[in-house]
Each structure stands twice: as structure tokens, then as C-alpha cells.
Write an enzyme that holds these catalytic residues in place. Structure first.
Site, PDB file in Angstrom:
ATOM      1  N   CYS A   2     -27.510 -15.415  22.369  1.00 46.75           N
ATOM      2  CA  CYS A   2     -28.398 -16.428  21.792  1.00 46.75           C
ATOM      3  C   CYS A   2     -29.863 -16.013  21.743  1.00 46.75           C
ATOM      4  O   CYS A   2     -30.370 -15.326  22.628  1.00 46.75           O
ATOM      5  CB  CYS A   2     -28.322 -17.759  22.519  1.00 46.75           C
ATOM      6  SG  CYS A   2     -26.721 -18.546  22.406  1.00 46.75           S
ATOM      7  N   GLY A  28     -27.233 -13.606  18.049  1.00 45.90           N
ATOM      8  CA  GLY A  28     -26.245 -14.657  17.819  1.00 45.90           C
ATOM      9  C   GLY A  28     -25.998 -14.816  16.340  1.00 45.90           C
ATOM     10  O   GLY A  28     -26.939 -15.038  15.577  1.00 45.90           O
ATOM     11  N   ASN A 101     -30.733 -20.230  25.929  1.00 45.10           N
ATOM     12  CA  ASN A 101     -30.054 -18.934  25.963  1.00 45.10           C
ATOM     13  C   ASN A 101     -29.586 -18.703  27.385  1.00 45.10           C
ATOM     14  O   ASN A 101     -30.390 -18.767  28.318  1.00 45.10           O
ATOM     15  CB  ASN A 101     -31.028 -17.819  25.545  1.00 45.10           C
ATOM     16  CG  ASN A 101     -30.495 -16.413  25.832  1.00 45.10           C
ATOM     17  OD1 ASN A 101     -31.265 -15.512  26.103  1.00 45.10           O
ATOM     18  ND2 ASN A 101     -29.202 -16.232  25.776  1.00 45.10           N
ATOM     19  N   GLY A 102     -28.304 -18.444  27.542  1.00 44.34           N
ATOM     20  CA  GLY A 102     -27.774 -18.178  28.872  1.00 44.34           C
ATOM     21  C   GLY A 102     -26.499 -18.952  29.106  1.00 44.34           C
ATOM     22  O   GLY A 102     -25.854 -19.406  28.157  1.00 44.34           O
ATOM     23  N   TYR A 257     -27.555  -3.056  25.354  1.00 40.84           N
ATOM     24  CA  TYR A 257     -27.004  -3.440  24.060  1.00 40.84           C
ATOM     25  C   TYR A 257     -27.722  -4.571  23.345  1.00 40.84           C
ATOM     26  O   TYR A 257     -28.029  -4.478  22.160  1.00 40.84           O
ATOM     27  CB  TYR A 257     -25.518  -3.815  24.250  1.00 40.84           C
ATOM     28  CG  TYR A 257     -24.887  -4.520  23.070  1.00 40.84           C
ATOM     29  CD1 TYR A 257     -24.652  -3.846  21.863  1.00 40.84           C
ATOM     30  CD2 TYR A 257     -24.517  -5.860  23.144  1.00 40.84           C
ATOM     31  CE1 TYR A 257     -24.068  -4.500  20.777  1.00 40.84           C
ATOM     32  CE2 TYR A 257     -23.926  -6.515  22.064  1.00 40.84           C
ATOM     33  CZ  TYR A 257     -23.704  -5.836  20.888  1.00 40.84           C
ATOM     34  OH  TYR A 257     -23.134  -6.476  19.811  1.00 40.84           O
ATOM     35  N   THR A 303     -26.532   0.580  17.859  1.00 45.42           N
ATOM     36  CA  THR A 303     -27.328   0.527  19.091  1.00 45.42           C
ATOM     37  C   THR A 303     -27.433   1.873  19.813  1.00 45.42           C
ATOM     38  O   THR A 303     -28.434   2.158  20.470  1.00 45.42           O
ATOM     39  CB  THR A 303     -26.769  -0.577  20.016  1.00 45.42           C
ATOM     40  OG1 THR A 303     -26.851  -1.801  19.287  1.00 45.42           O
ATOM     41  CG2 THR A 303     -27.581  -0.725  21.283  1.00 45.42           C
ATOM     42  N   ASP A 365     -21.693   6.166  22.587  1.00 43.71           N
ATOM     43  CA  ASP A 365     -21.915   4.727  22.401  1.00 43.71           C
ATOM     44  C   ASP A 365     -22.717   4.196  23.580  1.00 43.71           C
ATOM     45  O   ASP A 365     -22.735   4.807  24.654  1.00 43.71           O
ATOM     46  CB  ASP A 365     -20.597   3.962  22.239  1.00 43.71           C
ATOM     47  CG  ASP A 365     -20.781   2.744  21.326  1.00 43.71           C
ATOM     48  OD1 ASP A 365     -21.947   2.351  21.070  1.00 43.71           O
ATOM     49  OD2 ASP A 365     -19.775   2.179  20.860  1.00 43.71           O
ATOM     50  N   ASP A 366     -23.374   3.054  23.342  1.00 49.23           N
ATOM     51  CA  ASP A 366     -24.153   2.469  24.441  1.00 49.23           C
ATOM     52  C   ASP A 366     -23.229   1.930  25.531  1.00 49.23           C
ATOM     53  O   ASP A 366     -23.539   1.978  26.713  1.00 49.23           O
ATOM     54  CB  ASP A 366     -25.063   1.342  23.919  1.00 49.23           C
ATOM     55  CG  ASP A 366     -24.305   0.354  23.064  1.00 49.23           C
ATOM     56  OD1 ASP A 366     -24.273   0.548  21.846  1.00 49.23           O
ATOM     57  OD2 ASP A 366     -23.718  -0.596  23.607  1.00 49.23           O
TER      58      ASP A 366
HETATM   59  O1  LIG Z   1     -15.896  -1.737  23.414  1.00 49.46           O
HETATM   60  P1  LIG Z   1     -16.258  -2.820  22.445  1.00 49.46           P
HETATM   61  O2  LIG Z   1     -15.626  -4.119  22.856  1.00 49.46           O
HETATM   62  O3  LIG Z   1     -15.968  -2.459  21.040  1.00 49.46           O
HETATM   63  O4  LIG Z   1     -17.804  -3.120  22.595  1.00 49.46           O
HETATM   64  C1  LIG Z   1     -18.815  -2.153  22.590  1.00 49.46           C
HETATM   65  C2  LIG Z   1     -19.324  -1.868  21.207  1.00 49.46           C
HETATM   66  O5  LIG Z   1     -19.824  -3.076  20.590  1.00 49.46           O
HETATM   67  C3  LIG Z   1     -21.205  -2.951  20.337  1.00 49.46           C
HETATM   68  O6  LIG Z   1     -21.466  -2.625  18.985  1.00 49.46           O
HETATM   69  P2  LIG Z   1     -21.721  -3.709  17.825  1.00 49.46           P
HETATM   70  O7  LIG Z   1     -20.913  -3.363  16.652  1.00 49.46           O
HETATM   71  O8  LIG Z   1     -21.528  -5.090  18.363  1.00 49.46           O
HETATM   72  O9  LIG Z   1     -23.282  -3.623  17.486  1.00 49.46           O
HETATM   73  P3  LIG Z   1     -24.295  -2.448  17.096  1.00 49.46           P
HETATM   74  O10 LIG Z   1     -24.181  -2.229  15.620  1.00 49.46           O
HETATM   75  O11 LIG Z   1     -25.612  -2.993  17.509  1.00 49.46           O
HETATM   76  O12 LIG Z   1     -23.956  -1.213  17.860  1.00 49.46           O
HETATM   77  C4  LIG Z   1     -21.687  -1.835  21.233  1.00 49.46           C
HETATM   78  O13 LIG Z   1     -22.827  -1.189  20.698  1.00 49.46           O
HETATM   79  C5  LIG Z   1     -20.496  -0.902  21.234  1.00 49.46           C
HETATM   80  O14 LIG Z   1     -20.489  -0.116  20.068  1.00 49.46           O
HETATM   81  N1  LIG Z   2     -25.253 -16.797  24.441  1.00 54.15           N
HETATM   82  C1  LIG Z   2     -25.889 -17.860  24.844  1.00 54.15           C
HETATM   83  O1  LIG Z   2     -27.020 -17.816  25.288  1.00 54.15           O
HETATM   84  C2  LIG Z   2     -25.079 -19.139  24.767  1.00 54.15           C
HETATM   85  C3  LIG Z   2     -25.795 -20.418  25.142  1.00 54.15           C
HETATM   86  C4  LIG Z   2     -24.793 -21.504  25.501  1.00 54.15           C
HETATM   87  N2  LIG Z   2     -24.116 -21.209  26.722  1.00 54.15           N
HETATM   88  C5  LIG Z   2     -23.821 -21.710  24.357  1.00 54.15           C
HETATM   89  O2  LIG Z   2     -22.662 -21.329  24.471  1.00 54.15           O
HETATM   90  O3  LIG Z   2     -24.204 -22.222  23.337  1.00 54.15           O
HETATM   91 MG   LIG Z   3     -22.204  -0.507  18.760  1.00 59.15          MG
END
Ligand SMILES: O=P(O)(O)OC[C@H]1O[C@H](OP(=O)(O)OP(=O)(O)O)[C@H](O)[C@@H]1O
Ligand SMILES: NC(=O)CC[C@H](N)C(=O)O
Ligand SMILES: [Mg+2]
Length: 506
Positions: A2, A28, A101-102, A257, A303, A365-366
Site C-alpha cells: 500500500c 499497490g 499502510n501496514g 523489493y 527490481t 533477482d532481488d
Molecule cells: O518468487 P516470487 O514469488 O516470484 O517473487 C519474487 C519476484 O517477484 C518480484 O518481482 P515483480 O514482478 O513483482 O516486480 P518487479 O518488476 O519490480 O521486479 C521480485 O522482484 C521477484 O522477481
Molecule cells: N499492504 C497494505 O498496507 C495493506 C493495508 C491493509 N492491511 C489492507 O489490507 O488494506
Molecule cells: Mg522482480
């Protein structure tokens, strides 16, 4: 995760809030909302969808007023029904709205207490609606129609005593002003800044500093853990520490991330921390993988790009963007269901064969969370002709659920849960897998602000800084929020008619 923004302005704030939300869209993608105060009335528009889809010209025109808050949602509690999109509203006392957020860890017991003690009904399954009602109940206590900043800070102090979990929140109180507060551990980020105008100073709060940049606000500082800041309708700012137990434990996953690299959180440049992660991991690869004849380093966009570039530089190897990212597909990790996440990887990423053919590639990957991305990416690298596919993760093994605002409630869905590196390597199909160690990750982040001694690292080590999480709790959220349970609940909810102001003209 969020994203939240709030502006106390000297002219209409609708466009600036919209623009702020678009640069927080990466936090989000499920729902968005804006609420403004026009004289003594709230104007609210919220719905499921991206910012650009939720707000049309006709909504923007109706969002009049010089003060407002906005939210982009990634659900971590309750359902993804549009009634749980934020901001939320309560009519008493005064009229209050809130964006959060949280994630609260004691939302259930608070909800029961709200009913039995305060006779307050919470209509959704959202923890954020609970937070708003706890705040409202405390703000109703002083016997006055004009709360002073002290009254407001006393209310937040009690909220901080009662509420457990991660929360960065922005609220508006009709006839009073805007209130921003952050949990006592500073788990979720919150910053504020100001903009000078001919009509006076304007203040803005936001989850990340990029939102201030986009709206031309000058960063002032982070809201401190446990601190509350109150800006009156006519622009006077007051602040106070509202927790006796305030201590810094920011969520380390923001750096891995969630946050944008051009944001600064708690005085740490997210970009710099990612480069440091690359340095540390590059050094580990050089130490432990001297036998592997790597030809090229390839990031998994988006990322990990900054991290991979630094690894290539440490290893003195070429860096190539071997995967092209479809810019019209959002982040896959924060999509709601596993089916959708799985399908999206191939829609989002495509390999450039010539960067793989006959080569030993190191994919970076991150993080590896459910393994949705890594398993498919290894397969794609092989299909593109790679000889050996090695994989490096800039974050350690994600083994434990998150309870503070990242939707990883179910340990069994985590690929590293109960598994060692060799098993994970076999499961994603790579020829070698290496993870950053937790001490190295912490060192990479804290290098940018050595004053922060502790981070919220529960997904890696199972240590929950709020001290209230036990196995029973984790079992309960696993049952409630695993993918299958969530989708059953969504089906059940879809038949209900929602209470908020839905736009039926479409
Ligand atoms: O193991 P997983 O469950 O797949 O999650 C990890 C992956 O998801 C995220 O990428 P994402 O596509 O959400 O966003 P990005 O384009 O910012 O990297 C993160 O950067 C990894 O690549
Ligand atoms: N990711 C969030 O910060 C979520 C806020 C709140 N817990 C919701 O589900 O809407
Ligand atoms: Mg990614």
C-alpha cells in the site's frame, strides 16, 4: 504494501494527490481511492483498479477541496472487495477518514472490543477500518467540539498502546486538519515535506519520498516511529512522540523489493542499499563460486537491475539485459492469486536468445518468495539456449510468513519454507543457486544509516519485533489467508452489495 499520500494545501489538491498516487502505484495495484474535504463535506472516490482506471475526469471534478488523502491498495487483510479499498470513513466524532499502510496483528480482538466497549460496528473485514474506529473512539473522549493538538496526541498515544502491528497512517478530521502517525517500531515508512506557495505553506505526507519529488514538495524528514504529526486546516504543524516504546525496526523488505530505488527511507537511499546488496552478493559469488565459469550476468527486471549491474562489476563480467519487460504488465508478486501471478511472468518477461545461446548465465533477482518467477525464468533461459543457468538472490531464503503488510501469510506457499538451498535449486531447476546471507543484507542496508541497529527481518529469521506472534497465530492466518481460502472468500463476497459510494454510471 500500500501507498498513502495526504496534502494540506492552499488550493485544490485533487490533481497532486492523483499524481502522488501514480508514483506510488508500485506499492499497490488492486484498488485506489481519494477523499477530499470541501468545506465541511468529504468527497470520496474509491474502487478496484489502477489509479488511471479508478479516477475519470468526472470524479476528479467532484474531488474538490484544499485538503485530501489518497491510497493505493495491496490487500494484506480482509478481502479485495472494493468496499475495502481505502480511504475509510466514520461519521463520529466530527467526521474522520483514514488511509493505512501496514497490517495490524490484533485486529480481531480490537474489533470485538470496539463492539463490546464502544458499541462501534466495523462493516468490513479490513484491519484498516478497525484502526480508524480505534482512533475515532479515542478522539471522541475529550468533552469538546474543538480538539486541541494535545487532545489529538493523547488519542494517538492510546491508539499506539492498544494497536499492535505495522501501520503508517494518514487521517483527516473535519474542522480540524490532517493527522499522520507511524507505529512504534517504524515498520512501515512515512515521510513529509512542504511546498511554499503565494498563499502560504502546503504540507504533504507520503509513503515514499518519490511522491514528494513528483509533486514538487521539499522533503523535510521521516515521521519517527511512534510519532504523530498534526497539521491544522489553516496549515499550522504540530508534532509529538506518542509512544514510550518507540524504536527503529524498519521493514528490510522495503529495500529489497517494495520501494522505488529513487526513494529515501529513514535516511537510506533505496538505490544505494541495492547497490550495496550487489557488492556483498558479488563478493560472496567470487568467494564461493570460483569454479563456475560464468559468461554473463542477467537481471530479472525490474527490481533486481541495480543489484545485478553491481554484481557484474564486482565479478568483472558483462551485464546484459537478456529479458525484456512488457511495460504494461504490473508487478507479479503483488498480484492477488497464484494463477494470475504464474500466467503473468511469461506475459511480462521475454528472453533475447542471443544473450543466452551457448552461455553460462548468472540470473540475478532481488528475492525468491514463492518461486513463481525464478522457476519460469530458468526455464526461459534454457529455452533461449543457455548452457548452464545459475541463480543468485540478493535476499536470503524467505522462510517465514509476514504479518506487517506483505501478503505472505502462508508458510507453505514459500518455496524456501522447510527447505535447504540444494532442494530449492532443484525445485527451480537451476544449475546452482546462491543466496545473500542475512548479516550481509543487513550490512548492505544499514551502511546507509548506521544509526539504525535493528530491522524487521521476520520473513528471513522468524523473529517478529512486536513480540505477539506465536505459532498458533501463524497457523490461524495460514488457514485464513492461504490462496485457496482467499479465493473462496472472494467468491462469497462478490454477491454482497457494498456500502461505500460506488459509481453506478459506468
Ligand atoms: O518468487 P516470487 O514469488 O516470484 O517473487 C519474487 C519476484 O517477484 C518480484 O518481482 P515483480 O514482478 O513483482 O516486480 P518487479 O518488476 O519490480 O521486479 C521480485 O522482484 C521477484 O522477481
Ligand atoms: N499492504 C497494505 O498496507 C495493506 C493495508 C491493509 N492491511 C489492507 O489490507 O488494506
Ligand atoms: Mg522482480
Amino acid at each position: 504494501m500500500c501507498g498513502i499520500v495526504g496534502i494540506v494545501g492552499t488550493s485544490p489538491v485533487n490533481q497532486a494527490i492523483y499524481d502522488g498516487l501514480t508514483v506510488l502505484q508500485h506499492r499497490g495495484q488492486d484498488a485506489a481511492g481519494i477523499i477530499t474535504i470541501d468545506r465541511n463535506t468529504f468527497n470520496l472516490r474509491k474502487d478496484n483498479g489502477l489509479v488511471k482506471d479508478v479516477f475519470h475526469t468526472r470524479h476528479m471534478k467532484r474531488l474538490q477541496g484544499n485538503m485530501g488523502i489518497g491510497h493505493v491498495r495491496y490487500p494484506t487483510a480482509g478481502s479485495s472487495s472494493s468496499a475495502e479499498a481505502q480511504p475509510f470513513y466514520v461519521n463520529s466524532p466530527f467526521g474522520i477518514s483514514l488511509a493505512h499502510n501496514g497490517n495490524l496483528t490484533n485486529a480481531e480482538s480490537l474489533k470485538e472490543e470496539l463492539f463490546s466497549v464502544a458499541k462501534r460496528h466495523v462493516n468490513t473485514t479490513s484491519d484498516s477500518e478497525v484502526l480508524l474506529n480505534v482512533l475515532a473512539h479515542e478522539l471522541a473522549k475529550p468533552d469538546t467540539l474543538h480538539l486541541s493538538p494535545e487532545d489529538i496526541f493523547t488519542a494517538v498515544t492510546t491508539v499506539n498502546d492498544k494497536v499492535v502491528g505495522g501501520y503508517a497512517a494518514i487521517a483527516m478530521i473535519i474542522g480540524h486538519g490532517m493527522l499522520a502517525f507511524r507505529d512504534a517500531n517504524g515498520i512501515r515508512p512515512l515521510v513529509f515535506g512542504k511546498r511554499e506557495t503565494a498563499k502560504g505553506v502546503e504540507y504533504m505526507f507520503a509513503s515514499e519520498s518519490v511522491a514528494l519529488d513528483a509533486d514538487g514538495f521539499k522533503f523535510i524528514r521521516d515521521v519517527a516511529p511512534g510519532e504523530a504529526i498534526f497539521v491544522t486546516t489553516d496549515g499550522k504543524l504540530f508534532s509529538q512522540q506518542c509512544s514510550e516504546h518507540a524504536t527503529y525496526s524498519p521493514c528490510i523488505f522495503e529495500f529489497v523489493y517494495f520501494a522505488r530505488p529513487d526513494s529515501t527511507i529513514d535516511k537510506m537511499s533505496v538505490y544505494a542499499t541495492r547497490v550495496n546488496m550487489g557488492t556483498k552478493l558479488g563478493e560472496k559469488i567470487a568467494r564461493e563460486w570460483s569454479d563456475k565459469d560464468i559468461d554473463v550476468v542477467i537481471p530479472i527486471p525490474e527490481t533486481s537491475c541495480d543489484i545485478a549491474l553491481e554484481i557484474a562489476s564486482v565479478l568483472n563480467l558483462p551485464y546484459r539485459q537478456g529479458f525484456v519487460k512488457n511495460r504494461y504488465i504490473g508487478r507479479t508478486f503483488i498480484m492477488p492469486g497464484q494463477e494470475e501471478r504464474k500466467k503473468s511472468v511469461r506475459r511480462k518477461l521475454n528472453a533475447i536468445d542471443r544473450e543466452f545461446k551457448g552461455k553460462n548465465v548468472l540470473l540475478v533477482d532481488d528475492s525468491i518468495v514463492r518461486g513463481t518467477t525464478s522457476a519460469q525464468i530458468v526455464e526461459m533461459a534454457r529455452e533461449a539456449g543457455a548452457k548452464n543457468v545459475y541463480f543468485a538472490s540478493a535476499a536470503p531464503e524467505v522462510r517465514f510468513p509476514n504479518v506487517y503488510g506483505i501478503d505472505m501469510p502462508s508458510a507453505s506457499e514459500l518455496i524456501a519454507h522447510g527447505r535447504e538451498v540444494e532442494d530449492i535449486n532443484a525445485s527451480i531447476g537451476s544449475d546452482g543457486l546462491i543466496y545473500q546471507s542475512l548479516p550481509d543484507l543487513i550490512a548492505a542496508v544499514s551502511k546507509e544509516n548506521p544509526e539504525i541497529k535493528e530491522f524487521e527481518t521476520s520473513v528471513f529469521d522468524g523473529h517478529y519485533v512486536t513480540g505477539d506472534i506465536n505459532q498458533d497465530y501463524l497457523n490461524r492466518i495460514e488457514e485464513l489467508r492461504n490462496d485457496a481460502a482467499k479465493s473462496d472468500r472472494e467468491d462469497a463476497m462478490s454477491s454482497g452489495l457494498e456500502l461505500h459510494n460506488e459509481d453506478v454510471s459506468e
